[in-house]
Scaffold this motif. Structure first.
Motif: not given
Length: 95
Positions: A3-14, A53-57, A59-61
């Motif tokens: 999923p493309v997501r602008t906000e990445i937090d612990n709940n989203f990752i889990q 930064i890696l997580l954002r890249l 999840f933004e594919a």
């Protein structure tokens, strides 16, 4: 598909990790993070900026598992520039 997501937090990752049925060890190793540290991130610990930064890249594919695997296997592209200083001697002479 991630999923493309602008906000990445612990709940989203889990939630994502569980949805794709990956263990913490497998998921976090992708980003150079140990299982125990990843667990702390999922419980709410601050994620360091380089990892975020890696997580954002991811999840933004913008980067793929193949991109990450290439780096983790220490393969580098053929166009890698040569080091600036190939002479390993000290510029200050012997100390």
């Amino acid at each position: 598909m991630r999923p493309v997501r602008t906000e990445i937090d612990n709940n989203f990752i889990q939630a994502y990790r569980r949805r794709v049925r990956e263990s913490q060890k497998v998921f976090w190793a992708r980003f150079g993070v140990t299982q125990s540290r990843g667990s702390r991130f999922e419980l709410g610990a601050n994620i360091p900026k380089p990892v975020m930064i890696l997580l954002r890249l991811y999840f933004e594919a913008r980067i793929t598992d193949d991109d990450i695997a290439m780096v983790n296997q220490k393969r580098v592209p053929a166009h890698r520039p040569a080091p600036l200083n190939q002479d390993r001697s000290s510029p200050f002479g012997s100390l």
